[in-house]
Structure formats: structure tokens, C-alpha cells
Design an enzyme around this catalytic site. Structure first.
Site, PDB file in Angstrom:
ATOM      1  N   HIS A 181       3.210   6.527   0.140  1.00  0.00           N
ATOM      2  CA  HIS A 181       2.579   5.216   0.287  1.00  0.00           C
ATOM      3  C   HIS A 181       1.898   4.825  -1.014  1.00  0.00           C
ATOM      4  O   HIS A 181       1.146   5.596  -1.601  1.00  0.00           O
ATOM      5  CB  HIS A 181       1.552   5.223   1.412  1.00  0.00           C
ATOM      6  CG  HIS A 181       0.930   3.872   1.651  1.00  0.00           C
ATOM      7  ND1 HIS A 181       1.665   2.798   2.136  1.00  0.00           N
ATOM      8  CD2 HIS A 181      -0.319   3.395   1.433  1.00  0.00           C
ATOM      9  CE1 HIS A 181       0.878   1.741   2.235  1.00  0.00           C
ATOM     10  NE2 HIS A 181      -0.324   2.073   1.810  1.00  0.00           N
ATOM     11  N   SER A 182       2.174   3.592  -1.475  1.00  0.00           N
ATOM     12  CA  SER A 182       1.553   3.017  -2.675  1.00  0.00           C
ATOM     13  C   SER A 182       1.832   3.924  -3.880  1.00  0.00           C
ATOM     14  O   SER A 182       2.989   4.158  -4.219  1.00  0.00           O
ATOM     15  CB  SER A 182       0.055   2.820  -2.426  1.00  0.00           C
ATOM     16  OG  SER A 182      -0.516   1.982  -3.398  1.00  0.00           O
ATOM     17  N   MET A 183       0.806   4.448  -4.544  1.00  0.00           N
ATOM     18  CA  MET A 183       1.041   5.361  -5.658  1.00  0.00           C
ATOM     19  C   MET A 183       1.941   6.521  -5.238  1.00  0.00           C
ATOM     20  O   MET A 183       2.782   6.990  -6.014  1.00  0.00           O
ATOM     21  CB  MET A 183      -0.283   5.905  -6.188  1.00  0.00           C
ATOM     22  CG  MET A 183      -0.139   6.876  -7.347  1.00  0.00           C
ATOM     23  SD  MET A 183      -1.703   7.630  -7.879  1.00  0.00           S
ATOM     24  CE  MET A 183      -1.882   8.905  -6.616  1.00  0.00           C
TER      25      MET A 183
END
Length: 265
Positions: free
Chosen positions: A91-93
Site C-alpha cells: 500500500h502506497s510506499m
């Protein structure tokens, strides 16, 4: 020290599990963020989460502010695992780190069966000029609160805040300075999950992951912002379960229909 106990947390270990899901947290996030996923997928799926340095039980270690270096550390351990099918969820990074680890594993063994769920992140080649890591503490706190998520609640506690901020700054520095470098063919098939109101990723930016995916590619759009996972936990777990149901030990996942997924009730 690069050993499995340092970098990985086995959430709800399942001796009879038929599949493994390796989860990569967002900036400032920790392995425990994926406990709800592990509970939802047990007992058929073993969920393993990466624990980056600088948080929770690794809070006394300095953070690593380079995506490539983080991926190298994780890859150094995972390359010793048996070459069975692996599914990544970042998720995300974490989506960027998972992607870079997948690229490294693919270089080791082009036949390794891999699949990536890239959540809440635009495609690797798309760059935005961002400098959250250069802000003062108040500026970083304001950014995290604007996105929501569990960390925004933790930031209310001054003692916890003091522990969390170094990891947050290090993570933001890592992901904001990341630049995609082309190197060989796409490492694996990719399923992208995104919120329809995510200020960090537009639907068009999420769709661009197709450039980095083997077939099949899939895009799932959920209602919500950057942390749409929290409001759609049942639906997201359903998408993961669907993937594992369609994936045998020696096969690839079949493509899913692109579309909008309603929030769980």
C-alpha cells in the site's frame, strides 16, 4: 542485520496454508497494519508482513530513506525462500517497494510465479514534485492527518509522536526521491487497487501500472480516499480471496473484470 525474524512478521501463522501473501506497509506504517487482512484470510492463506526499521519493535534502528536499499535488504532474504508462488500486497510506499522486490526476484529466476497487488499508489514511472520530508514536524503531521489512517490517531499522543516522526520523515524521503529506472520486462502480473477520491493517486495514474504488468492486468476502484482499505476491508479481502481461489500452485491468476467495488457494509 538481514534475517527473516528482523524483517518479517508472520501474522496468524497457518501450518496448512496453501498460499503466501507478503504485505508491504505504507510510509510510517508497520507490519501490524495488516493484522485484519491476516484474520480475514486465515486459515488458507499465510500472511507475512514486512517490518521496516525505525518503528515498533525496530524503533531503535535508524530508518532507511532509499527505496532501492529497502528493496535490496528484503530481496536478500526472500531470494533464499523456495521458489513457490508468491503474492505481494503493497500500500502506497509499500506498493513501490513490493514492485522493486518483485523486479529483483524476477532477475534471479524469470520463472518465479509472482503477483503484485499495488494499492493506493500511482504507477512507478509517474513522478510528482513532492517535498513532505523537507517540512518541519508540524508539516509532516499535517500531511498524515490530511490523509487519515491509523497514524493520524497516534499523532495525538506526544510520546508516540516522538517515536513515529523519525520513521515518517525517513519514509517520505525515500518515496519522494524514488525514480523508476527501466530494467528489463515487467516482473509479474499486477492488480491495482485505488480509492476514487485519493489525493495521492488519480484513477488514470493508477491505470498506468499496466505498463509494468505482465498479463493479466486488473484495476479495482473503491470508494474512498488514500486509506480506502479501512472502509472497504471486507471487499478488499474478497478481492484477495478471489485471486487465491483462481491461483493454483502452478498457475497464474485469471484476469478479473475491471470495475468499481462498493464499500463493505
Amino acid at each position: 542485520m538481514d534475517d527473516e525474524q528482523t524483517w518479517f512478521r508472520h501474522l496468524h501463522p497457518e501450518e496448512e496454508a496453501q498460499h503466501r501473501l507478503v504485505c508491504f506497509p505504507h510510509a510510517g506504517g508497520s507490519a501490524s497494519y495488516f493484522q485484519p487482512v491476516a484474520r480475514a484470510l486465515a486459515p488458507d492463506i499465510e500472511v507475512i508482513a514486512v517490518q521496516y526499521p525505525g518503528r515498533q519493535d525496530r524503533r531503535n534502528e535508524p530508518g532507511i530513506d532509499d527505496i532501492g536499499v529497502l528493496a535490496d535488504h528484503i530481496h536478500a532474504i526472500m531470494r533464499t525462500w523456495p521458489c513457490g508462488p508468491l503474492t505481494f500486497f503493497g500500500h502506497s510506499m509499500g506498493a513501490v517497494i513490493a514492485f522493486e522486490v518483485a523486479r529483483r526476484l524476477r532477475r534471479d529466476d524469470p520463472g518465479w510465479a509472482l503477483h503484485l497487488f499495488a494499492s493506493g499508489r500511482r504507477a512507478p514511472h509517474l513522478h510528482r514534485s513532492e517535498a513532505v520530508h523537507l517540512r518541519d514536524d508540524a508539516g509532516i503531521i499535517a500531511e498524515v492527518r490530511s490523509l487519515g489512517g491509523t497514524e493520524s490517531q497516534l499523532l495525538q499522543d506526544p510520546e508516540l509522536l516522538e517515536m513515529i516522526l523519525p520513521a515518517l520523515r525517513s519514509d517520505y524521503r525515500a518515496v519522494e526521491r524514488y525514480r523508476f529506472v527501466p530494467d528489463g520486462p515487467p516482473p509479474c502480473s499486477i492488480t491495482v487497487l485505488t480509492g476514487d477520491r485519493d489525493p495521492q493517486t488519480t484513477i488514470d495514474e493508477a491505470r498506468e501500472w499496466i505498463r509494468h504488468s505482465q498479463d493479466p492486468f486488473d484495476l479495482r476502484v473503491f470508494r474512498g480516499g488514500h486509506f480506502f482499505l479501512s472502509d472497504n476491508d471486507t471487499a478488499v479481502s474478497g478481492v484477495l480471496s478471489e485471486h487465491f481461489t483462481a491461483t493454483g500452485p502452478n498457475s497464474r491468476a485469471t484476469p478479473h473484470r475491471m470495475g468499481r467495488v462498493p464499500p463493505s457494509r
